[in-house]
Structure formats: structure tokens, C-alpha cells
Design a protein around this motif. Structure first.
Motif, PDB file in Angstrom:
ATOM      1  N   ALA A  91       0.848  -1.188   0.000  1.00  0.00           N
ATOM      2  CA  ALA A  91       0.000   0.000   0.000  1.00  0.00           C
ATOM      3  C   ALA A  91       0.881   1.235   0.000  1.00  0.00           C
ATOM      4  O   ALA A  91       2.023   1.191   0.448  1.00  0.00           O
ATOM      5  N   PRO A  92       0.369   2.351  -0.515  1.00  0.00           N
ATOM      6  CA  PRO A  92       1.194   3.555  -0.571  1.00  0.00           C
ATOM      7  C   PRO A  92       1.434   4.195   0.797  1.00  0.00           C
ATOM      8  O   PRO A  92       2.511   4.708   1.051  1.00  0.00           O
ATOM      9  N   PHE A  93       0.433   4.152   1.672  1.00  0.00           N
ATOM     10  CA  PHE A  93       0.575   4.856   2.949  1.00  0.00           C
ATOM     11  C   PHE A  93       0.827   3.877   4.092  1.00  0.00           C
ATOM     12  O   PHE A  93       0.154   2.856   4.179  1.00  0.00           O
ATOM     13  N   PRO A  94       1.759   4.182   4.976  1.00  0.00           N
ATOM     14  CA  PRO A  94       2.064   3.266   6.078  1.00  0.00           C
ATOM     15  C   PRO A  94       1.056   3.350   7.226  1.00  0.00           C
ATOM     16  O   PRO A  94       1.414   3.691   8.348  1.00  0.00           O
ATOM     17  N   TYR A  95      -0.209   3.061   6.953  1.00  0.00           N
ATOM     18  CA  TYR A  95      -1.200   3.036   8.022  1.00  0.00           C
ATOM     19  C   TYR A  95      -0.862   1.910   8.999  1.00  0.00           C
ATOM     20  O   TYR A  95      -0.250   0.926   8.621  1.00  0.00           O
ATOM     21  N   SER A  96      -1.324   2.043  10.238  1.00  0.00           N
ATOM     22  CA  SER A  96      -1.156   0.939  11.179  1.00  0.00           C
ATOM     23  C   SER A  96      -2.064  -0.200  10.729  1.00  0.00           C
ATOM     24  O   SER A  96      -3.089   0.021  10.066  1.00  0.00           O
ATOM     25  N   ILE A  98      -4.087  -2.079  12.324  1.00  0.00           N
ATOM     26  CA  ILE A  98      -5.458  -2.082  12.832  1.00  0.00           C
ATOM     27  C   ILE A  98      -6.306  -1.053  12.085  1.00  0.00           C
ATOM     28  O   ILE A  98      -7.500  -1.253  11.876  1.00  0.00           O
ATOM     29  N   GLU A  99      -5.673   0.026  11.609  1.00  0.00           N
ATOM     30  CA  GLU A  99      -6.413   0.998  10.813  1.00  0.00           C
ATOM     31  C   GLU A  99      -6.886   0.351   9.504  1.00  0.00           C
ATOM     32  O   GLU A  99      -8.001   0.577   9.060  1.00  0.00           O
ATOM     33  N   VAL A 100      -6.007  -0.471   8.916  1.00  0.00           N
ATOM     34  CA  VAL A 100      -6.385  -1.157   7.677  1.00  0.00           C
ATOM     35  C   VAL A 100      -7.539  -2.123   7.956  1.00  0.00           C
ATOM     36  O   VAL A 100      -8.512  -2.179   7.197  1.00  0.00           O
ATOM     37  N   ARG A 102      -9.721  -1.907  10.333  1.00  0.00           N
ATOM     38  CA  ARG A 102     -10.894  -1.097  10.648  1.00  0.00           C
ATOM     39  C   ARG A 102     -11.622  -0.603   9.386  1.00  0.00           C
ATOM     40  O   ARG A 102     -12.814  -0.337   9.415  1.00  0.00           O
ATOM     41  N   MET A 103     -10.863  -0.474   8.292  1.00  0.00           N
ATOM     42  CA  MET A 103     -11.496  -0.032   7.041  1.00  0.00           C
ATOM     43  C   MET A 103     -12.604  -0.987   6.620  1.00  0.00           C
ATOM     44  O   MET A 103     -13.503  -0.606   5.877  1.00  0.00           O
ATOM     45  N   ALA A 136      -1.170  -5.190  15.501  1.00  0.00           N
ATOM     46  CA  ALA A 136      -2.141  -4.091  15.438  1.00  0.00           C
ATOM     47  C   ALA A 136      -1.510  -2.712  15.280  1.00  0.00           C
ATOM     48  O   ALA A 136      -1.947  -1.915  14.463  1.00  0.00           O
ATOM     49  N   GLY A 137      -0.459  -2.445  16.053  1.00  0.00           N
ATOM     50  CA  GLY A 137       0.136  -1.114  15.994  1.00  0.00           C
ATOM     51  C   GLY A 137       1.225  -0.973  14.949  1.00  0.00           C
ATOM     52  O   GLY A 137       1.740   0.114  14.707  1.00  0.00           O
ATOM     53  N   TYR A 140       1.511  -1.123   8.302  1.00  0.00           N
ATOM     54  CA  TYR A 140       1.075  -2.114   7.321  1.00  0.00           C
ATOM     55  C   TYR A 140       2.118  -2.336   6.224  1.00  0.00           C
ATOM     56  O   TYR A 140       2.187  -3.403   5.628  1.00  0.00           O
ATOM     57  N   ARG A 155      -9.426  -7.610   7.550  1.00  0.00           N
ATOM     58  CA  ARG A 155     -10.207  -6.463   7.106  1.00  0.00           C
ATOM     59  C   ARG A 155     -11.507  -6.925   6.445  1.00  0.00           C
ATOM     60  O   ARG A 155     -12.578  -6.366   6.690  1.00  0.00           O
TER      61      ARG A 155
END
Lengths: 263, 344
Positions: A91-96, A98-100, A102-103, A136-137, A140, A155
Motif C-alpha cells: 500500500a502507498p501509505f504506512p497506516y497501522s 489495525i487501521e487497515v 478497521r477499514m 495491530a500497531g 502495514y 479487514r
């Protein structure tokens, strides 16, 4: 029982421009079934999955999900019925992580809403079940390919769909990660989830799933229970190369596997 | 709750600083200047404006005029422009999954430049020049969008490419107008206008531009979480139940409104939409839920500071577009090196 049929593909044809991928394809999937789709490169397995998920459109014919044409679903409504596990990708953005995960709640949220604590708890408990709560933290983009695939499965589960579609869930993964992903798919199937997965590894069919459909360049060649359909004849015809099936025993464990005959 | 602390969160202290800074510099920009006013007097002048509060004037009436009619609208506009362009940049980068895109990528600035150049060439009054610039900014984006629109969807790559084509066309038209303009009088006017300035913004400009800009920003703010989902790619976002076309249209309309307002009132202020979001990601991470609010505060602070530099560092005012590029390009280069092309 006819009302058990959750996915119904009827006389479906798909073509890119004038080039048909498959024509007059018929397939029914019942609630709780786990169907593996096998076939050579370019036979249209993934295309079929995309048509079932509504992201590609049929040239003719019909695909019904729970008695409603898939193209007639509103996207949010469709996402509550169908979960699509994409091939692991970066993925382009290094989201955590758990955020992924949560989507996956998106279809259950209003347009201006974002996930609340309950959604986070659900996301976390799903990650716990898949054994990835420790990620989780983590970012991604910095976890391994197998872990990323499990995050994507989590997800999709977070969507709480009735049907799960997997597009080659084990490609690009090493043995350990293949085992991890397959074990989780089997667990989901045992819990009664309806699953369709495409695969490039015929051997995986014996590990997961109770039904297999083999696709050639003209549509479905064989379709039925794993033990009946996974024969040397069918596999050889599907892949266009002689395939042998071996039975092995190691300790108490019996297993079957197949291999292309190179000679 | 057990889940607290599972994700890295920016500390309240850092948020506190981010929130306080724009207000601090806003206040500073009201008393700094060639006509110095004591900070205490500025505070009293401001308090005096609150209905029901009456303070016995200890200041000259000139001071009141300078603070309320010149510096106040200018500082508010600077804050709006900074916040608006930065937010738009962050939204575009999420939508396009590309750190280099800015609110100008769809051709707003080129379109608005053409409108302004045309207005100045025809010697129209300044309010009409602004309207024409605004309208052409919108027209340029509308052309870009309809060029990119294929079979009910608007692929992001097509949007970028169409934006380039439309920008190139309007830039050529600007060059043509400059070529035709009288080089004693009109050519300098056009050139200066294009370099940008917040100095010409008065209370009346503010009155009719602030509300639409704030509404557009509020909408972007409200959909900020969906930007996370959209940034995973259109196909994935759709499988997660997001109507991607609707979000794209909302982002395009709001950002176009913000940037064409900006360009029509202040000329072209470049690089803000790239630098500030990138910088903010380093502080609060990539999650748009935190990133969008951060860009509002940091963007506002940045443009207020830059605009103060414009009017204070030399006797004649420096056009703001020059400073944002002179500061922005090297800072962006530094950020790119530091993050090695990544996002945080």
C-alpha cells in the motif's frame, strides 16, 4: 434445496473487446460451501471472481447473489454481503495494521462517519482470532507478505460478509505463510462461511475446501466434491500437461499430492 | 480501555503547540509592520469590537484602521489560504496515491491565470478580474474532469493526464496574452498578479470568500476518514463499499472551490499543497483522521509567517508566490531525502 443457493451464475459470458474469455458459464454455490477454482493462466478464474464481486461486468448472462443481480446492488450494500480478499500488495501509505482492518467497517458506517471504539474492538478481536493481534500497531507497509495477507483477511472479515472471495491467497508466500493463510481459510470454512478461492496450487485443494471446479479455456471442465474431481485425467486436461497424483503416509498422517510429469 | 496505546498517537502536547501557533502568529501579524502598534493596543482594539465591550481608546484611529481594515483581513486570508491549500493537497495526495500532486494538478491555477490575465489585458475593474479568474479556474477543472470521464468512471491516471493537457493549453493562452499586452503597463500588471499577493485582500473580499472556503474545508474535514479507504486504491475502496466516484467528485469540487478562490484573490501560491501535508505526515502519521486537522493548523501558520516575511523583509513587498516556491522547493527536497521517497 434451491434456496440454499447463495451464488448463481447463469449462462454467463465475458469478453475483453471481441475476445471472449469464457462463454455460457454456469455455476452454483450453496451457503457454507468452500469452492476452489483451478485453471491455467489466462483461463479467466480471476475474471470470474471479479464478475461475482461486481467489479467486472458480464457481456451477457446473469450472476445472482442471494437472488439479486449483483450489478443491481448499491456498493455499500454489496460490501455487506461479499468480502473480497485481494492479493497481497504494497500500500502507498504506512497506516497501522489495525487501521487497515478497521477499514472493513466502511459499509456499516454513514457517509460522514468514521469507526468508533466498538469498531476498533471488533477489528482487534478479529485480529486476535487470526493470531495477528501483535501486529495491530505495526505499520502495514513494514510487515511481511504473509502477515499483510492476514491483515487483508481480517479487514474483509470486519465487513461481516456472508461470502468470502479469495484471489490466489497464497501466491507470493513462502511455505510457512502459505500454511498460516490456508489454516485460517479452513477455519473460516469450518465455521460455516461461504468461500470461493482461486488457486495456482492444486495441492492446496486437498487442504482446504470441499468442492473444486476446474476451468479450461472454454469454461468449466469438471465440478464436484474434491475426491471425485481431483483425478489425474481432470488435472491433465485442465493444465494441458500430464499430471500424476501420489498418495503418501508419514506416521499417522495420510496425504495426497500431485505433480506435473516432466518426462 | 485495553486498546488505548495500541496505535502510536501524537501527544496532546504536540497537538497543543500546533493549535496555538496559528493564533499566536495571527496576533503577531496584527502589530508587526512598518507602522508598529503596541501588542496591548492591538488586543484592546480587538476586544473593543466585541459587542457590549467598550474600551476607552488609548490608541490612534490610524492604528484601528490599520489593524481592522488592512492587517486583519490579510491575516485571516493568509490563514484560510494556508489551511485550504494544505488540506486540498493532503486530500489529493491520498486520492491520487502520489506525494507530488497538488491542488493545482487539475488545471485550476492555469485556468485562473488565464482569466486574470484576460481581465487585466482588457482593463476590467479588479473585482471583475477576480470573478473571471475564479470562473476560468472552475472551467479548466470542468474540462479536465469531462476529458477524463470514461464509461461512468474517472480513472485517476486519466485525471492527471487531462489536467496536464488543460494546464498546458491555458498556460499557452497566458503567454499569448502576455505577448499581446502592452509592455509599459499591462505586461507588468499581469506578471505581478501571477506572482501572487495577499496584500490586496480587503474586508469586502474576505466577506464574500471566507464562507464558501470554510464550507468547502468543512466538507473535506467531514469525509477525511473515507480518504484513508480511497487511498488503498479505487478497486479496494469499492469492495469496501465506498462509492469512489462520489468521493472523487466531492474532493474535486471542494478543492477547486478553495484553490480557485485563492488564485483569483491572491494569485498563484505554489508548493504549499505539497510541502505542508508531507511535513504534517512526519508529525502525526499518514492517517487522514489526524492528518487533515494537522494540515489546517500547520498550513495556516506557514502562510501567515510567509506573508509576514513578504511584507517585512524588504521595503517593497515580495510577491508571495516567489517566497512559497523559494522556501517550498528546497524544504520539499529535504523532506523527500529525509523520508527517502516514503510517506512519513
Amino acid at each position: 434445496m434451491a434456496d440454499d443457493v447463495i451464488i448463481k451464475v447463469e449462462n454467463a459470458s465475458f469478453s475483453y473487446g471481441k475476445k471472449p474469455v469464457w462463454e455460457d458459464l454456469n455455476l452454483e454455490v450453496r451457503r457454507g460451501e468452500c469452492l476452489s477454482l483451478l485453471g491455467p493462466n489466462g483461463c479467466g478464474k480471476t475474471t470470474l471472481l471479479n464478475c461475482i464481486s461486481g467489479s467486472n461486468y458480464l457481456t451477457s448472462g446473469s450472476i445472482k447473489i442471494m437472488d439479486k443481480e449483483v450489478s443491481e446492488y448499491e456498493v455499500g450494500e454489496r460490501a455487506k454481503k461479499l468480502g473480497y480478499v485481494f492479493q497481497e500488495h504494497s500500500a502507498p501509505f504506512p497506516y497501522s495494521s489495525i487501521e487497515v482492518v478497521r477499514m472493513g467497517r466502511t459499509p456499516h458506517l454513514g457517509f460522514f462517519e468514521s469507526p468508533d471504539e466498538k469498531d476498533t474492538e471488533l477489528a482487534y478481536s478479529i485480529m486476535e482470532e487470526l493470531g495477528i493481534a501483535h501486529l495491530a500497531g505495526e505499520s502495514y507497509t513494514q510487515i511481511s507478505g504473509g502477515e499483510r495477507q492476514l491483515v487483508l483477511i481480517a479487514r474483509t472479515l470486519c465487513q461481516q460478509p456472508d461470502i468470502l472471495l479469495f484471489d490466489e491467497p497464497t501466491s507470493h508466500l513462502d511455505f510457512k505463510n502459505q500454511a498460516l493463510v490456508l489454516r485460517n481459510i479452513r477455519k473460516l470454512s469450518e465455521r460455516g462461511m461461504t468461500i470461493i478461492m482461486t488457486s495456482h496450487f492444486p495441492n492446496h485443494v486437498w487442504h482446504v475446501g470441499d468442492r473444486v471446479a476446474m476451468m479450461g479455456y472454454d469454461g468449466i471442465i469438471a465440478d464436484g466434491p474434491v475426491d471425485e474431481v481431483m483425478t489425474e485425467e481432470n488435472l491433465s486436461e485442465t493444465y494441458g500437461v500430464p499430471v500424476r497424483i501420489f498418495e503418501g503416509k508419514s506416521g499417522e498422517k495420510r496425504t495426497k499430492f500431485c505433480d506435473p510429469d516432466l518426462d | 480501555m485495553k486498546l488505548d496505546g495500541i496505535e502510536k498517537k501524537t501527544s496532546p502536547f504536540v497537538w497543543g503547540i500546533m493549535i496555538v501557533l496559528p493564533f499566536l502568529f495571527f496576533f503577531v501579524s496584527l502589530f508587526l509592520g512598518r507602522y508598529m502598534i503596541a501588542p496591548g493596543d492591538v488586543a484592546k482594539i480587538l476586544l473593543d469590537q466585541i459587542p457590549g465591550v467598550n474600551i476607552k481608546p488609548t490608541w490612534e484611529t490610524t492604528a484601528e484602521t490599520v489593524v481592522l481594515r488592512v492587517r486583519f483581513p490579510r491575516a485571516v486570508m493568509a490563514a484560510l489560504v494556508g489551511a485550504g491549500l494544505s488540506m486540498s493537497g493532503a486530500a489529493f495526495q491520498g486520492m491520487f496515491q502520489n506525494p507530488l500532486v497538488s491542488p493545482y494538478v487539475l488545471g485550476v491555477s492555469a485556468g485562473a491565470s488565464f482569466g486574470a490575465a484576460l481581465g487585466l489585458l482588457m482593463s476590467w475593474p479588479i473585482w471583475l478580474v477576480q470573478i473571471v479568474a475564479f470562473v476560468f479556474g472552475i472551467i479548466a477543472v470542468a474540462i479536465t474532469y469531462s476529458m477524463a470521464h470514461l464509461y461512468k468512471t474517472t480513472p485517476i491516471l486519466m485525471l492527471v493526464l487531462s489536467g496536464m493537457v488543460v494546464s498546458a493549453f491555458f498556460q499557452a493562452m497566458v503567454s499569448f496574452i502576455k505577448f499581446a499586452a502592452d509592455d509599459e503597463d499591462k505586461l507588468p500588471a499581469i506578471t505581478f498578479w501571477l506572482m501572487g499577493s495577499i496584500g490586496k485582500v480587503g474586508l469586502e473580499d474576505l466577506a464574500h470568500s471566507a464562507i464558501p472556503m470554510i464550507i468547502a474545508m468543512a466538507v473535506l474535514y467531514a469525509i477525511r476518514w473515507r480518504l484513508n479507504v480511497l487511498s488503498m486504491g479505487e478497486r479496494e475502496a469499492e469492495s469496501l463499499g465506498v462509492n469512489t466516484e462520489r468521493i472523487k467528485v466531492i474532493v474535486i469540487i471542494t478543492t477547486t472551490l478553495i484553490s480557485s478562490m485563492t488564485v483569483s484573490l491572491c494569485g498563484i501560491i505554489g508548493w504549499v499543497g505539497q510541502v505542508i501535508p508531507h511535513f504534517c505526515r512526519m508529525i502525526v502519521g499518514p492517517n487522514h483522521k489526524a492528518l487533515i486537522p494537522a494540515t489546517i493548523f500547520v498550513g495556516a501558520t506557514y502562510i501567515i509567517i510567509i506573508d509576514n516575511l513578504c511584507r517585512l523583509v524588504s521595503i517593497t513587498e515580495i510577491p508571495i508566490g516567489i517566497l512559497t516556491s523559494v522556501v517550498g522547493a528546497p524544504v520539499f527536497a529535504y523532506l523527500l531525502r529525509k523520508t527517502k521517497g516514503g510517506w512519513t
